[in-house]
Design an enzyme around this catalytic site. Sequence first.
Site, short mmCIF file in Angstrom:
data_model
loop_
_atom_site.label_atom_id
_atom_site.label_comp_id
_atom_site.label_asym_id
_atom_site.label_seq_id
_atom_site.Cartn_x
_atom_site.Cartn_y
_atom_site.Cartn_z
N HIS A 15 5.72 1.12 -2.65
CA HIS A 15 6.62 1.39 -1.77
C HIS A 15 6.17 2.73 -1.46
O HIS A 15 5.33 3.90 -2.26
CB HIS A 15 8.02 1.53 -2.85
CG HIS A 15 8.15 1.84 -3.59
ND1 HIS A 15 8.22 3.16 -3.93
CD2 HIS A 15 8.41 1.45 -4.78
CE1 HIS A 15 8.57 3.27 -5.56
NE2 HIS A 15 8.70 2.70 -6.06
N CYS A 40 6.23 1.03 -11.01
CA CYS A 40 6.11 0.72 -9.29
C CYS A 40 5.10 1.48 -8.97
O CYS A 40 4.76 2.18 -10.07
CB CYS A 40 7.11 0.58 -8.17
SG CYS A 40 8.34 -1.03 -8.60
#
Length: 270
Positions: free
Chosen positions: A182, A198
Amino acid sequence: MTQNLTGNRRPSPRATSALILAGALLLAPALLSSAASAQVLGYAAASQGSFPSDSIMVAPAQPALSDEGDGSGVVPERLRRAVIAFDTREAPGTVIIDTGNTALYYVLGQGRAVRYGVGVGREGFTWSGVQTISRKAEWPDWHPPAEMIARQPYLPRFMAGGPGNPLGARAMYLGSSVYRIHGTNDPSTIGKFVSSGCIRLTNEDVADLFSRVDVGTRVVVLPKNSPRLEARGLEARAIPVRPANAQARSVTPPPSSGRQAMNLSMSSLY
């Protein structure tokens, strides 16, 4: 005979005016005080002390990001987006994440790849394996997973997509795991071990990668102790281009929904 007219005497107009003026002067301070109090109560700003100052701050209005405002000024030169020589057996279109060297590669084939700088998991939160992209989202909402809330119970349970959202401009979800590739609202974390697992890119880089991959794209995450993958023999060069079948789109935040009012400033949240 003398008649008593005292009970029928009426006050003169001058006396009546004097009484009205005196009453008005007596009531004026009370009326003004009440009006001032109402104004203060109606427009007083909320106290900043109502939020934890070390983790949450009000998000300022931010302009739409462009190629001139992509955060590249704070990304190390070795991690700026570029086409590089890259020797791999993975098929073109594969994403390879070199955890230990905080780099992500999109394989172009013919010995080349697009390199992006990334931020990865902090100590104890790195991982490796093979996943596929199961979903893509632009300006995604953020729902912190239960494991993260257990570690950091002060986190919001929901945050709408927008420039203050820690997931940034784009997100690519990896299989059924809690991990995503992301964007970020803090480009200074690129090249660092900061997240809960992440993989983050600058908003401009994640938008570029987003335009290249599809649902089903293979993602290979290498262990932190893997050797550096970047090949030698071809000088890295900056690339402003995207694939021919992808339309360049500006990274413009969506209209505010009223629910996305805070910007999480702790870089290790996600």
